[in-house]
Design an enzyme around this catalytic site. Structure first.
Site, PDB file in Angstrom:
ATOM      1  N   ASN A 173     -10.029   0.093   0.407  1.00 25.08           N
ATOM      2  CA  ASN A 173      -8.565   0.222   0.376  1.00 25.08           C
ATOM      3  C   ASN A 173      -8.071  -0.051  -1.051  1.00 25.08           C
ATOM      4  O   ASN A 173      -8.066  -1.196  -1.502  1.00 25.08           O
ATOM      5  CB  ASN A 173      -7.975  -0.787   1.371  1.00 25.08           C
ATOM      6  CG  ASN A 173      -6.457  -0.779   1.399  1.00 25.08           C
ATOM      7  OD1 ASN A 173      -5.810  -0.163   0.551  1.00 25.08           O
ATOM      8  ND2 ASN A 173      -5.896  -1.481   2.372  1.00 25.08           N
ATOM      9  N   CYS A 228       0.806  -1.232   0.000  1.00 25.80           N
ATOM     10  CA  CYS A 228       0.000   0.000   0.000  1.00 25.80           C
ATOM     11  C   CYS A 228       0.834   1.275   0.000  1.00 25.80           C
ATOM     12  O   CYS A 228       0.460   2.250  -0.653  1.00 25.80           O
ATOM     13  CB  CYS A 228      -0.974  -0.012   1.171  1.00 25.80           C
ATOM     14  SG  CYS A 228      -2.162  -1.353   1.024  1.00 25.80           S
ATOM     15  N   HIS A 267      -3.469   6.790   4.374  1.00 25.07           N
ATOM     16  CA  HIS A 267      -3.889   5.602   3.628  1.00 25.07           C
ATOM     17  C   HIS A 267      -5.310   5.245   4.062  1.00 25.07           C
ATOM     18  O   HIS A 267      -5.625   5.238   5.244  1.00 25.07           O
ATOM     19  CB  HIS A 267      -2.918   4.460   3.943  1.00 25.07           C
ATOM     20  CG  HIS A 267      -3.265   3.175   3.291  1.00 25.07           C
ATOM     21  ND1 HIS A 267      -3.689   3.103   1.983  1.00 25.07           N
ATOM     22  CD2 HIS A 267      -3.267   1.892   3.761  1.00 25.07           C
ATOM     23  CE1 HIS A 267      -3.923   1.850   1.671  1.00 25.07           C
ATOM     24  NE2 HIS A 267      -3.686   1.091   2.725  1.00 25.07           N
TER      25      HIS A 267
HETATM   26  N1  ACO Z   1     -18.234 -10.067   7.922  1.00 24.62           N
HETATM   27  C1  ACO Z   1     -18.639 -10.616   9.070  1.00 24.62           C
HETATM   28  N2  ACO Z   1     -17.784 -11.104   9.988  1.00 24.62           N
HETATM   29  C2  ACO Z   1     -16.470 -11.028   9.707  1.00 24.62           C
HETATM   30  C3  ACO Z   1     -15.984 -10.464   8.514  1.00 24.62           C
HETATM   31  C4  ACO Z   1     -16.935  -9.977   7.598  1.00 24.62           C
HETATM   32  N3  ACO Z   1     -16.595  -9.422   6.434  1.00 24.62           N
HETATM   33  N4  ACO Z   1     -14.645 -10.512   8.521  1.00 24.62           N
HETATM   34  C5  ACO Z   1     -14.280 -11.096   9.676  1.00 24.62           C
HETATM   35  N5  ACO Z   1     -15.386 -11.415  10.398  1.00 24.62           N
HETATM   36  C6  ACO Z   1     -15.463 -12.041  11.709  1.00 24.62           C
HETATM   37  C7  ACO Z   1     -14.208 -12.771  12.088  1.00 24.62           C
HETATM   38  O1  ACO Z   1     -14.238 -14.072  11.554  1.00 24.62           O
HETATM   39  C8  ACO Z   1     -14.284 -12.770  13.611  1.00 24.62           C
HETATM   40  O2  ACO Z   1     -15.113 -13.813  13.988  1.00 24.62           O
HETATM   41  P1  ACO Z   1     -14.701 -14.717  15.276  1.00 24.62           P
HETATM   42  O3  ACO Z   1     -14.645 -13.761  16.429  1.00 24.62           O
HETATM   43  O4  ACO Z   1     -15.811 -15.712  15.340  1.00 24.62           O
HETATM   44  O5  ACO Z   1     -13.355 -15.294  14.928  1.00 24.62           O
HETATM   45  C9  ACO Z   1     -15.071 -11.491  13.946  1.00 24.62           C
HETATM   46  O6  ACO Z   1     -15.631 -11.045  12.679  1.00 24.62           O
HETATM   47  C10 ACO Z   1     -14.207 -10.378  14.515  1.00 24.62           C
HETATM   48  O7  ACO Z   1     -12.974 -10.325  13.850  1.00 24.62           O
HETATM   49  P2  ACO Z   1     -11.857  -9.283  14.251  1.00 24.62           P
HETATM   50  O8  ACO Z   1     -10.627  -9.599  13.473  1.00 24.62           O
HETATM   51  O9  ACO Z   1     -11.749  -9.145  15.722  1.00 24.62           O
HETATM   52  O10 ACO Z   1     -12.540  -7.926  13.751  1.00 24.62           O
HETATM   53  P3  ACO Z   1     -11.908  -6.515  13.782  1.00 24.62           P
HETATM   54  O11 ACO Z   1     -12.770  -5.615  14.578  1.00 24.62           O
HETATM   55  O12 ACO Z   1     -10.436  -6.554  14.086  1.00 24.62           O
HETATM   56  O13 ACO Z   1     -12.054  -6.074  12.255  1.00 24.62           O
HETATM   57  C11 ACO Z   1     -10.743  -5.955  10.276  1.00 24.62           C
HETATM   58  C12 ACO Z   1     -11.470  -6.862  11.260  1.00 24.62           C
HETATM   59  C13 ACO Z   1     -11.769  -5.000   9.676  1.00 24.62           C
HETATM   60  C14 ACO Z   1     -10.115  -6.824   9.207  1.00 24.62           C
HETATM   61  C15 ACO Z   1      -9.659  -5.157  11.031  1.00 24.62           C
HETATM   62  O14 ACO Z   1      -8.886  -6.024  11.807  1.00 24.62           O
HETATM   63  C16 ACO Z   1      -8.767  -4.378  10.127  1.00 24.62           C
HETATM   64  O15 ACO Z   1      -9.187  -3.428   9.476  1.00 24.62           O
HETATM   65  N6  ACO Z   1      -7.436  -4.702  10.103  1.00 24.62           N
HETATM   66  C17 ACO Z   1      -6.488  -3.990   9.290  1.00 24.62           C
HETATM   67  C18 ACO Z   1      -6.569  -4.483   7.896  1.00 24.62           C
HETATM   68  C19 ACO Z   1      -5.838  -3.589   6.925  1.00 24.62           C
HETATM   69  O16 ACO Z   1      -5.885  -2.391   7.033  1.00 24.62           O
HETATM   70  N7  ACO Z   1      -5.219  -4.209   5.958  1.00 24.62           N
HETATM   71  C20 ACO Z   1      -4.658  -3.460   4.874  1.00 24.62           C
HETATM   72  C21 ACO Z   1      -3.231  -3.609   4.799  1.00 24.62           C
HETATM   73  S1  ACO Z   1      -2.701  -2.755   3.429  1.00 24.62           S
HETATM   74  C22 ACO Z   1      -1.826  -3.758   2.291  1.00 24.62           C
HETATM   75  O17 ACO Z   1      -0.639  -3.639   2.191  1.00 24.62           O
HETATM   76  C23 ACO Z   1      -2.572  -4.712   1.443  1.00 24.62           C
END
Ligand code: ACO
Length: 308
Positions: free
Chosen positions: A260, A94, A230
């Site tokens: 993103n 990214c 970002h």
């Molecule tokens: N819909 C419904 N439920 C979901 C989804 C979805 N789309 N995705 C995950 N869940 C579930 C998970 O399975 C988990 O279930 P569990 O508790 O039974 O295991 C639950 O939701 C909660 O998951 P968390 O990981 O705790 O949720 P969180 O509040 O952390 O949000 C998210 C997840 C949005 C992915 C967050 O962690 C995030 O934004 N992380 C950063 C990601 C990012 O910015 N990546 C880009 C990097 S850039 C690059 O270089 C490509």
């Protein structure tokens, strides 16, 4: 979000609450990073006239989704516009476009290039696991294009901070030629991510890299007119904003509409803030990004509204 909820077990409510994302754009089956890069450059020509490309002697294109391993996608763009220029790609996830900006600035400063077409273009939809709700809902496709060249005294880039922590490779990766990381842990067929770990890293590094770039520019956070982060997740942006004690009106965010877009994200956000008149000539901007690597980049720049 409603469309994606037809494909995986998720809901508009979950995605909006956890990420702030409502919409994203995906390329058609036969559209790739090069097509979006060319479109972004054509948009620049439409805005500034064909002379905007006169004298471009280098093309740097940041992408994690190149059309091919050989040739560089930058060379496809060079050929499309028939530029008399060198061309290479940057792969730095990214923050790739910010790495490209830093390279472009260094080329211009050293005199090795005069005018650099600097593109971020990513079609992440091509490499996502369409059955993984944890990544599918986060990303969109997009591109940005900018010219980097010498500007009058006082304008331009005032600092760059580039960083990487390869220990974090296990948290966000995808295989290419090799199937494992050096420690033997497997690389996945499609993008895989440990969302929680990346989230914690992102919040931490967005504020530390911001403070570092501002200090390196011998400035204060209060000097910054706009913070252009970002666009990965509104909660990450807001947590960084809060830890930096920035007022919400200084933060540029459009993650709601694009998700993103990886290397294109900061450039698209900047473009929108320019188009709606927020960013003006002479404004000091803070750009900051993070991603796989793990890696990050930040910069302070004074915007120069040049007419070509
Ligand atoms: N819909 C419904 N439920 C979901 C989804 C979805 N789309 N995705 C995950 N869940 C579930 C998970 O399975 C988990 O279930 P569990 O508790 O039974 O295991 C639950 O939701 C909660 O998951 P968390 O990981 O705790 O949720 P969180 O509040 O952390 O949000 C998210 C997840 C949005 C992915 C967050 O962690 C995030 O934004 N992380 C950063 C990601 C990012 O910015 N990546 C880009 C990097 S850039 C690059 O270089 C490509």
């Amino acid at each position: 979000n409603h469309d994606l909820a037809q494909l995986v077990e998720t809901s508009d409510e979950w995605v909006v609450t956890r990420t702030g994302i409502r919409e994203r754009r995906f390329t058609a089956e036969d559209e790739f990073a090069s097509h979006m890069a060319i479109h972004a450059t054509e948009n620049m020509i439409a805005k500034h006239g064909p002379q905007v490309l006169d004298g471009v002697d280098l093309v740097i294109l940041a992408t994690s989704t190149p059309d091919a391993l050989l040739p560089a996608t930058a060379a496809i763009v060079q050929n499309h516009f028939k530029l008399k220029a060198g061309a290479f790609d940057v792969i730095a996830a990214c923050p790739g476009w910010m790495y490209a900006l830093s390279a472009a600035a260094a080329y211009v400063k050293s005199g090795m290039a005069k005018k650099v077409l600097t593109i971020g273009s990513d079609a992440l939809s091509k490499i996502l696991n369409w059955e993984d709700r944890g990544t599918l809902v986060l990303f969109g496709d997009g591109a940005c294009a900018a010219i980097v060249e010498a500007v009058p005294e006082g304008y331009g880039f005032k600092s760059f901070v580039l960083g990487a922590d390869g220990e974090g490779a296990k948290h966000l990766n995808m295989r290419c030629i090799n199937t494992t990381l050096p420690d033997g842990s497997p690389l996945t067929e499609k993008v895989s991510m440990n969302g929680r770990e990346v989230f914690k890293f992102a919040v931490r590094v967005m504020s530390s890299a911001t403070r570092e770039a501002v200090a390196k520019a011998n400035m204060q956070l209060t000097d910054i007119a706009y913070f252009v982060p970002h666009q990965a997740n509104f909660r990450i942006i807001d947590a960084a904003r809060s830890s930096l004690e920035l007022p919400p009106e200084k933060v540029v965010s459009n993650v709601e509409r694009y998700g993103n877009t990886s290397a294109a994200s900061v450039g698209i956000a900047m473009r929108e803030a320019l188009d709606d008149g927020r960013i003006k000539d002479g404004d000091d901007l803070l750009l900051v990004s993070f991603g796989a690597g793990l890696s990050w980049a930040s910069s302070v720049m004074r915007w120069h509204a040049k007419t070509f």
